[in-house]
Design a protein around this motif. Structure first.
Motif, mmCIF file in Angstrom:
data_model
loop_
_atom_site.group_PDB
_atom_site.id
_atom_site.type_symbol
_atom_site.label_atom_id
_atom_site.label_comp_id
_atom_site.label_asym_id
_atom_site.label_seq_id
_atom_site.Cartn_x
_atom_site.Cartn_y
_atom_site.Cartn_z
ATOM 1 N N LEU A 147 0.817 -1.313 -0.071
ATOM 2 C CA LEU A 147 -0.043 0.053 -0.003
ATOM 3 C C LEU A 147 0.782 1.158 -0.027
ATOM 4 O O LEU A 147 2.094 1.129 0.562
ATOM 5 N N PRO A 148 0.408 2.415 -0.734
ATOM 6 C CA PRO A 148 1.236 3.777 -0.756
ATOM 7 C C PRO A 148 1.462 4.030 0.816
ATOM 8 O O PRO A 148 0.724 3.824 1.704
ATOM 9 N N ASN A 149 2.437 4.894 1.026
ATOM 10 C CA ASN A 149 2.489 5.560 2.293
ATOM 11 C C ASN A 149 1.396 6.398 2.875
ATOM 12 O O ASN A 149 0.771 7.091 1.807
ATOM 13 N N GLY A 150 1.132 6.464 4.085
ATOM 14 C CA GLY A 150 0.193 7.466 4.432
ATOM 15 C C GLY A 150 -1.358 7.057 4.143
ATOM 16 O O GLY A 150 -1.480 5.828 3.816
ATOM 17 N N GLY A 151 -2.048 7.995 4.570
ATOM 18 C CA GLY A 151 -3.743 7.601 4.307
ATOM 19 C C GLY A 151 -4.568 6.694 5.439
ATOM 20 O O GLY A 151 -3.656 6.653 6.598
ATOM 21 N N THR A 152 -5.508 6.361 4.962
ATOM 22 C CA THR A 152 -6.178 5.705 6.166
ATOM 23 C C THR A 152 -7.009 4.532 5.347
ATOM 24 O O THR A 152 -7.257 4.396 4.078
ATOM 25 N N GLN A 153 -7.060 3.338 6.146
ATOM 26 C CA GLN A 153 -7.570 1.962 5.910
ATOM 27 C C GLN A 153 -8.522 1.660 6.702
ATOM 28 O O GLN A 153 -8.435 1.978 8.164
ATOM 29 N N ARG A 154 -9.638 1.466 6.283
ATOM 30 C CA ARG A 154 -11.027 1.033 7.350
ATOM 31 C C ARG A 154 -11.079 -0.582 7.308
ATOM 32 O O ARG A 154 -11.143 -1.100 6.382
ATOM 33 N N VAL A 155 -10.858 -1.036 8.407
ATOM 34 C CA VAL A 155 -10.893 -2.409 8.728
ATOM 35 C C VAL A 155 -12.281 -2.966 9.291
ATOM 36 O O VAL A 155 -12.644 -2.306 10.525
ATOM 37 N N VAL A 171 -6.235 -8.439 14.445
ATOM 38 C CA VAL A 171 -5.674 -8.153 13.287
ATOM 39 C C VAL A 171 -5.206 -6.800 13.278
ATOM 40 O O VAL A 171 -4.037 -6.177 12.725
ATOM 41 N N LEU A 172 -6.057 -5.685 13.743
ATOM 42 C CA LEU A 172 -5.684 -4.142 13.981
ATOM 43 C C LEU A 172 -4.570 -4.059 14.718
ATOM 44 O O LEU A 172 -3.574 -3.202 14.357
ATOM 45 N N ALA A 173 -4.051 -4.568 15.876
ATOM 46 C CA ALA A 173 -2.795 -4.661 16.492
ATOM 47 C C ALA A 173 -1.752 -5.096 15.614
ATOM 48 O O ALA A 173 -0.663 -4.315 15.661
ATOM 49 N N GLN A 174 -1.724 -5.967 14.654
ATOM 50 C CA GLN A 174 -0.739 -6.368 13.931
ATOM 51 C C GLN A 174 -0.432 -5.344 12.833
ATOM 52 O O GLN A 174 0.556 -4.928 12.394
ATOM 53 N N LEU A 175 -1.754 -5.028 12.076
ATOM 54 C CA LEU A 175 -1.585 -4.013 11.071
ATOM 55 C C LEU A 175 -0.887 -2.596 11.471
ATOM 56 O O LEU A 175 -0.099 -1.785 10.785
ATOM 57 N N ARG A 176 -1.379 -2.108 12.881
ATOM 58 C CA ARG A 176 -0.818 -0.780 13.236
ATOM 59 C C ARG A 176 0.656 -1.088 13.602
ATOM 60 O O ARG A 176 1.192 0.092 13.129
ATOM 61 N N GLN A 177 1.174 -2.103 13.820
ATOM 62 C CA GLN A 177 2.431 -2.512 13.813
ATOM 63 C C GLN A 177 3.193 -2.762 12.723
ATOM 64 O O GLN A 177 4.331 -1.976 12.422
ATOM 65 N N ARG A 179 2.060 -1.222 9.661
ATOM 66 C CA ARG A 179 2.155 0.083 8.846
ATOM 67 C C ARG A 179 1.804 1.238 9.878
ATOM 68 O O ARG A 179 0.670 1.522 9.504
ATOM 69 N N PRO A 180 2.827 1.742 10.586
ATOM 70 C CA PRO A 180 2.279 2.708 11.670
ATOM 71 C C PRO A 180 2.221 3.898 10.814
ATOM 72 O O PRO A 180 1.654 5.131 11.235
#
Length: 379
Positions: A147-155, A171-177, A179-180
């Motif tokens: 995914l490109p840098n920055g922006g917002t992703q809705r899970v 899953v959110l815990a892993q994704l935030r780690q 791609r912070p």
């Protein structure tokens, strides 16, 4: 007494306990064959910790091959695709046929996936079947890495039960780690008007607090039905934006069972008696999520674990031609729900408690259970 051919179809939690029981107390007149699609089987209780990046995949797995060797059982690495009850044999995906005198199913469940309409649909991660979840999760992580840098992703998590809540937070815990640089927004759809249906007020309050802490918005009385362009459509045609959808609801039996002679309930699960024997099919058993009880049991691994020793005993009895013993499900079970932040919630009936110590307790319980089925074995 003639040699009895015992066929274990699937390598779920209950069958792991059956193999352990026969390893500790062999039966000279019973030859055991196990059919499974993988020599390693995930323990469902540890999967959320793996999704959250808190342990490796291997640390969640039971060594089915080693367990079979210990029990002097033959292992065939191919899933079942058809069963005949007259004559008695199971056809496998690799074309092989395996005859049996006694058979037992422990193959878990799958999910009814949403309809998909249009293009530019959200990425979908189905949480069942469990045996191939690691492939789907790694593929999604690979997409996210590009995914490109920055922006917002809705899970968007679909399913307001314990599995749906735990999966989304993990899953959110892993994704935030991973791609912070991205702002990860969490949303949960619950068809009911409350979380954890059947649980007490305190456990429901604790899970609601954990979801809020994880910045997850809950949408009650919204049943996700269709993936559409840029989101999910609910039962009342409400549109909710989503980039990634975690599907953890609508458990059903495996499709190939519909063409079998086995009796199925409305969800495609194999109907069983209280002895764990399939209704109207002597010498065939079903346990765990693939079994349909009356009244129905929740889809939770703890029930399969409780069935395992009883199944082992009834398999011995049926091979000897002796009467079967009824199994009585526990009235209440302990649920340990990870919240993705190295904390967990313990829930049993109306009782509930949460904290870091609950997470450490859960990890010890899970690790001890998995260690039983991985070498070196304890006699």
């Amino acid at each position: 007494m003639p040699m009895q051919q015992l066929l274990l179809i699937g390598a779920g939690h209950a069958h792991a306990l059956v193999l352990e029981a026969f390893a500790k107390k062999p039966e000279p007149n019973i030859a055991i064959t196990v059919v499974s699609d993988n020599p390693l089987a995930a323990y469902s209780g540890s999967v959320p910790a793996w999704l959250a990046g808190e342990c490796t995949l291997r640390e969640t797995q039971i060594d089915v091959a080693a367990l079979c060797q210990r029990a002097n059982a033959r292992l065939i690495l191919s899933p079942a695709s058809m069963i005949s009850t007259q004559p008695r044999y199971v056809a496998l995906a690799n074309g092989e046929c395996v005859n049996f005198d006694v058979a037992s199913f422990n193959i878990g469940s799958t999910l009814t996936l949403p309809q998909q309409l249009g293009e530019s649909l959200p990425k979908l991660l189905a949480m069942r079947p469990l045996s191939s979840l690691h492939q789907r999760w790694l593929a999604l992580q690979n997409e996210i890495s590009h995914l490109p840098n920055g922006g917002t992703q809705r899970v968007m998590g679909v399913g307001g039960g314990a599995a749906g809540c735990e999966t989304l937070m993990s899953v959110l815990a892993q994704l935030r780690q991973q791609r912070p640089d991205i702002e990860w927004q969490g949303h949960l759809l619950s068809a009911a008007n409350e979380l954890l249906p059947g649980a007490g007020h305190l456990p429901r309050w604790l899970i609601k607090r954990a979801l809020s802490k994880a910045a997850i918005t809950v949408h009650f009385e919204q049943r996700g039905e269709t993936l559409i362009e840029g989101g999910v459509a609910t039962q009342n045609d409400k549109r909710l934006d989503a980039d990634i959808v975690l599907w953890a609801t609508g458990a059903v039996g495996h499709p190939w069972l519909a063409d079998s002679p086995l009796p199925l309930d409305k969800h495609g699960f194999i109907r069983v008696e209280n002895t764990l024997e399939v209704t109207g099919q002597p010498n065939i058993f079903a346990v765990g999520d693939c079994a349909g009880f009356t009244p129905a049991l929740p889809n939770a691994g703890v029930y399969a674990v409780r069935m395992g020793p009883h199944l082992a005993n009834n398999l011995r009895l049926v091979c000897r031609g002796e009467p079967l013993a009824p199994w009585h499900p526990p009235k209440r079970v302990l649920a340990l729900i990870g919240t993705g932040d190295r904390r967990a919630i313990a829930s049993r009936g109306g009782f509930g408690v949460s904290g870091k110590w609950v997470w450490e307790w859960k990890k010890r319980i899970d690790a001890r259970f998995i260690a039983r089925f991985n070498p070196p074995f304890e006699d």
